[in-house]
Structure formats: C-alpha cells, structure tokens
Design an enzyme around this catalytic site. Sequence first.
Site, mmCIF file in Angstrom:
data_model
loop_
_atom_site.group_PDB
_atom_site.id
_atom_site.type_symbol
_atom_site.label_atom_id
_atom_site.label_comp_id
_atom_site.label_asym_id
_atom_site.label_seq_id
_atom_site.Cartn_x
_atom_site.Cartn_y
_atom_site.Cartn_z
ATOM 1 N NE ARG A 56 6.245 2.943 -8.011
ATOM 2 C CZ ARG A 56 5.316 3.298 -6.928
ATOM 3 N NH1 ARG A 56 7.092 2.378 -6.030
ATOM 4 N NH2 ARG A 56 5.592 4.169 -6.576
ATOM 5 C CD GLN A 91 -2.653 7.977 0.253
ATOM 6 O OE1 GLN A 91 -2.345 7.881 1.259
ATOM 7 N NE2 GLN A 91 -3.871 9.002 -0.409
ATOM 8 C CG HIS A 109 2.905 7.964 2.009
ATOM 9 N ND1 HIS A 109 2.192 7.651 1.525
ATOM 10 C CD2 HIS A 109 2.865 8.116 2.757
ATOM 11 C CE1 HIS A 109 1.851 7.569 1.892
ATOM 12 N NE2 HIS A 109 2.094 7.833 2.973
ATOM 13 C CB CYS A 120 26.083 11.624 5.458
ATOM 14 S SG CYS A 120 25.546 11.980 3.276
ATOM 15 C CG LEU A 203 -12.786 5.678 -12.120
ATOM 16 C CD1 LEU A 203 -12.559 6.797 -12.807
ATOM 17 C CD2 LEU A 203 -12.208 4.307 -12.270
HETATM 18 C C1 BV8 Z 1 2.774 4.517 9.836
HETATM 19 C C2 BV8 Z 1 5.395 4.844 -0.663
HETATM 20 C C3 BV8 Z 1 3.853 4.987 11.800
HETATM 21 C C4 BV8 Z 1 6.103 4.304 -1.556
HETATM 22 C C5 BV8 Z 1 3.677 4.362 0.158
HETATM 23 C C6 BV8 Z 1 2.602 -2.464 10.480
HETATM 24 C C7 BV8 Z 1 3.901 -1.791 11.101
HETATM 25 C C8 BV8 Z 1 3.786 -0.674 10.947
HETATM 26 C C9 BV8 Z 1 2.551 0.059 9.989
HETATM 27 C C10 BV8 Z 1 1.245 -0.707 10.385
HETATM 28 C C11 BV8 Z 1 1.707 -1.731 10.522
HETATM 29 N N1 BV8 Z 1 0.323 -2.010 9.996
HETATM 30 C C12 BV8 Z 1 -0.423 -1.991 9.156
HETATM 31 C C13 BV8 Z 1 0.395 0.185 9.501
HETATM 32 C C14 BV8 Z 1 0.356 1.272 8.852
HETATM 33 C C15 BV8 Z 1 0.760 1.174 7.477
HETATM 34 C C16 BV8 Z 1 -0.355 0.717 7.182
HETATM 35 O O1 BV8 Z 1 -1.687 1.972 6.416
HETATM 36 N N2 BV8 Z 1 -1.075 -0.162 5.974
HETATM 37 C C17 BV8 Z 1 -2.281 -0.521 5.662
HETATM 38 C C18 BV8 Z 1 -1.064 -1.269 3.972
HETATM 39 C C19 BV8 Z 1 -2.499 -1.580 6.321
HETATM 40 N N3 BV8 Z 1 1.108 2.140 7.109
HETATM 41 C C20 BV8 Z 1 2.162 2.916 7.282
HETATM 42 O O2 BV8 Z 1 2.895 1.926 7.546
HETATM 43 C C21 BV8 Z 1 2.668 4.360 7.669
HETATM 44 N N4 BV8 Z 1 3.986 4.249 8.414
HETATM 45 O O3 BV8 Z 1 2.231 3.412 10.062
HETATM 46 O O4 BV8 Z 1 4.420 4.869 10.457
HETATM 47 C C22 BV8 Z 1 3.248 5.417 12.450
HETATM 48 C C23 BV8 Z 1 2.673 5.652 13.417
HETATM 49 C C24 BV8 Z 1 1.408 6.306 13.997
HETATM 50 C C25 BV8 Z 1 1.922 7.466 13.081
HETATM 51 C C26 BV8 Z 1 2.205 7.571 12.367
HETATM 52 C C27 BV8 Z 1 3.150 6.933 11.594
HETATM 53 C C28 BV8 Z 1 3.635 4.672 6.075
HETATM 54 C C29 BV8 Z 1 2.526 4.455 4.649
HETATM 55 C C30 BV8 Z 1 3.353 4.929 4.040
HETATM 56 C C31 BV8 Z 1 3.928 3.335 2.772
HETATM 57 N N5 BV8 Z 1 4.041 3.962 1.330
HETATM 58 N N6 BV8 Z 1 4.030 4.350 -0.537
HETATM 59 C C32 BV8 Z 1 5.766 3.213 -2.886
HETATM 60 O O5 BV8 Z 1 4.999 3.881 -3.202
HETATM 61 O O6 BV8 Z 1 6.168 2.711 -3.483
HETATM 62 S S1 BV8 Z 1 2.097 3.856 0.533
HETATM 63 C C33 BV8 Z 1 1.527 3.703 -1.237
HETATM 64 O O7 BV8 Z 1 0.108 3.776 -0.911
HETATM 65 C C34 BV8 Z 1 0.967 4.880 -2.045
HETATM 66 O O8 BV8 Z 1 1.761 5.870 -1.124
HETATM 67 C C35 BV8 Z 1 -0.431 5.157 -2.479
HETATM 68 O O9 BV8 Z 1 -0.348 6.222 -2.284
HETATM 69 C C36 BV8 Z 1 -0.288 5.150 -0.856
HETATM 70 C C37 BV8 Z 1 -1.925 5.049 -1.092
HETATM 71 O O10 BV8 Z 1 -2.288 4.365 -1.704
HETATM 72 P P1 BV8 Z 1 -3.762 4.842 -3.168
HETATM 73 O O11 BV8 Z 1 -2.940 6.490 -3.494
HETATM 74 O O12 BV8 Z 1 -4.383 5.500 -2.557
HETATM 75 O O13 BV8 Z 1 -3.872 4.329 -4.162
HETATM 76 P P2 BV8 Z 1 -4.624 3.216 -4.819
HETATM 77 O O14 BV8 Z 1 -3.804 2.546 -6.292
HETATM 78 O O15 BV8 Z 1 -4.555 2.306 -3.639
HETATM 79 O O16 BV8 Z 1 -5.712 3.910 -4.573
HETATM 80 C C38 BV8 Z 1 -6.239 4.518 -6.040
HETATM 81 C C39 BV8 Z 1 -7.768 4.764 -5.889
HETATM 82 O O17 BV8 Z 1 -7.226 5.486 -6.849
HETATM 83 C C40 BV8 Z 1 -8.701 3.928 -6.321
HETATM 84 O O18 BV8 Z 1 -9.624 4.347 -5.260
HETATM 85 C C41 BV8 Z 1 -9.175 3.726 -7.433
HETATM 86 O O19 BV8 Z 1 -10.444 4.112 -7.704
HETATM 87 C C42 BV8 Z 1 -8.817 5.034 -7.799
HETATM 88 N N7 BV8 Z 1 -8.652 5.729 -9.363
HETATM 89 C C43 BV8 Z 1 -7.945 4.545 -10.327
HETATM 90 N N8 BV8 Z 1 -7.964 5.591 -11.449
HETATM 91 C C44 BV8 Z 1 -8.477 6.681 -11.691
HETATM 92 C C45 BV8 Z 1 -8.828 6.861 -9.801
HETATM 93 N N9 BV8 Z 1 -10.086 8.309 -9.435
HETATM 94 C C46 BV8 Z 1 -10.015 9.282 -9.872
HETATM 95 N N10 BV8 Z 1 -9.524 9.211 -11.491
HETATM 96 C C47 BV8 Z 1 -8.770 8.092 -11.967
HETATM 97 N N11 BV8 Z 1 -9.103 8.317 -13.451
#
Ligand code: BV8
Length: 235
Positions: A56, A91, A109, A120, A203
């Site tokens: 990536r 994000q 993120h 460290c 989109l």
């Molecule tokens: C947290 C970084 C505690 C790395 C990412 C069990 C244990 C702990 C937590 C959880 C759990 N179960 C659920 C959770 C919560 C979990 C979560 O939400 N899980 C989901 C799957 C249900 N979250 C976490 O773990 C977070 N931490 O909860 O800590 C806490 C407690 C209390 C308060 C605070 C914190 C940490 C989440 C971060 C994970 N890291 N990425 C990496 O990138 O490799 S997540 C990853 O998904 C990316 O960051 C990404 O940005 C993010 C969201 O995805 P999107 O950006 O929305 O991308 P996606 O493909 O989904 O959608 C794209 C959209 O664009 C679509 O709608 C599409 O239609 C549109 N599109 C496409 N083309 C276009 C367009 N729009 C316009 N123009 C275009 N051309």
Amino acid sequence: MRRLFVLTGAGVSAESGLGTFRDPGGIWAKFDPMKLATPEAFAADPDRVHAFYNLRRRNLLSAAPNAAHGALASLATGLAARGGGLFLCTQNIDDLHERAGSAQVHHMHGELLRSRCLGCGARAPCRDELKTATACGACGRAGRLRPDVVWFGEMPLGLEAIETALAEADLFVAIGTSGSVYPAAGFVETARGFGIRTCEINLAPSDNAAMFDECRCGPAGEAVPAFVAEMLDGR
Ligand code: BV8
C-alpha cells in the site's frame, strides 16, 4: 461564519487509484482485515502485515491527489479568509490531502508514511519498505517497528479534539465513507445531537445515508469541487 467539520474516507482517494475497502473488489475483499489490521495479526505474523502495508505504501507513492483533495485544501483557505474554519478529519492513512495543500489534517487512523517503535515509542517518517529486520532510528533495536496506523481494537487518535471540533461546527460533511467503522461512523449522530446540519457526499448512498439531512451522490472528484464552490460562493 461557516465552521465545517469534514470527515473523509477511502472514497475521496478512490479516483487517485488507491483502493477502497468495502466496494466490490476492495481491499477487504482481497485481504482479511482481521489477519492484517489488528495488533494480534501483527504479533502473529509481522512479515505478512509488513508486506501488506509495504504494498500500500508503494501504491501511495505512485499515486497523486485528485480534484476532491484540491478542493478541500481550497475550502480551508477560503473559509479562513472569511473568518470561518475547516476541521479536516480523515480515516485515510494516505497523505493525499497534505500533497493537495491541506495544512491541517487530522489522521484519526494514523499514517501509512510513518513508523512507530514498539520499544521506545519513537515515530519517524517511513517511505520505504518496513521489515522485521528494520532497526529503529532512535533506539537502534530491530524487530520493533510497526506501521503507525490504528488497527481494529486500537484507540483512534485525537478523539477529544474531534469531539471539540464537532461541537463547534455548524455543518458536518462526510465524504467517501461507507459509515461502517466506529467511532468515525458515529460522528454524524454526534453532530445531529449537537443540532448540526449534516451532509453526505458519496458515490452512492452509504448505509448511514438516512442519518444525513442531505445526500449528494457522485464521484468525489466532481461532487466535492462543486460543493466547495457553493460553500465559498456563500450559496
Ligand atoms: C475502537 C487503518 C475502541 C488501517 C482502519 C471489537 C473490538 C474492538 C473494537 C471493535 C470490535 N468490534 C467492532 C469494533 C469497533 C471497530 C469497528 O468499527 N469495526 C467495524 C468493522 C464494525 N472499530 C475499531 O476497532 C476502532 N477502535 O473501536 O477502539 C474504542 C472504544 C470507544 C471509543 C473509541 C474507541 C478502530 C478502527 C480503525 C481501524 N483502522 N484503517 C488501514 O487502513 O489498514 S479502518 C478502515 O476502514 C480505514 O481506516 C477506512 O478509512 C475505514 C472506513 O472505511 P471507509 O473509509 O468508509 O472505506 P469503505 O471502502 O468502507 O467505503 C468507501 C466509500 O466510498 C463507499 O461508501 C463508496 O461508495 C465510496 N466511494 C467509492 N468510490 C468513490 C466513493 N465516493 C466518492 N467518490 C468515489 N470515487
């Protein structure tokens, strides 16, 4: 004067050639996030996780910002000139907002072009391949560097600053995000709780679309410049 909170997701970088996560053929369709984007996955197989982020990182270094990134950079400048402000929260772990001229980007993120030492704690720019054998520039030890990104189960960065900025905004805009990952996906509800108008630019309508007062559909490279022109023309 307008104070905007903008949240971007992978969709804002899609037209720059960086994959999204949950679209058909997206990153999570090819790779299992639970095997690549969790601390447990890194502990179990650091080389596999490094290879995923090295791929990536290479893609990012050959990508360029698109018109949506540029428009958001202009929005910040334009709002500031009018006594307003923009809090740009992403994000995304890419640096395309910065390369398009955004001076203040809140990477909740983390960042792909940065490493962090588990020994460290030192953070450092990282534009090359990270390997288990790579030594930390600060403490000199190998086998302790990780990508400085927030994995599932880890605390996103700067949540207090985000909450403060949300409370001060008069418009919340989510751009190119599916609204699948928390706590980011919950920001629209927080904004509504503060009585703030909400707009989605995507989109196609996201799973969260019903939470927004307004939804604008279209590719970010077209829809965001049009939105910014409206904001700066005072319409
Ligand atoms: C947290 C970084 C505690 C790395 C990412 C069990 C244990 C702990 C937590 C959880 C759990 N179960 C659920 C959770 C919560 C979990 C979560 O939400 N899980 C989901 C799957 C249900 N979250 C976490 O773990 C977070 N931490 O909860 O800590 C806490 C407690 C209390 C308060 C605070 C914190 C940490 C989440 C971060 C994970 N890291 N990425 C990496 O990138 O490799 S997540 C990853 O998904 C990316 O960051 C990404 O940005 C993010 C969201 O995805 P999107 O950006 O929305 O991308 P996606 O493909 O989904 O959608 C794209 C959209 O664009 C679509 O709608 C599409 O239609 C549109 N599109 C496409 N083309 C276009 C367009 N729009 C316009 N123009 C275009 N051309």
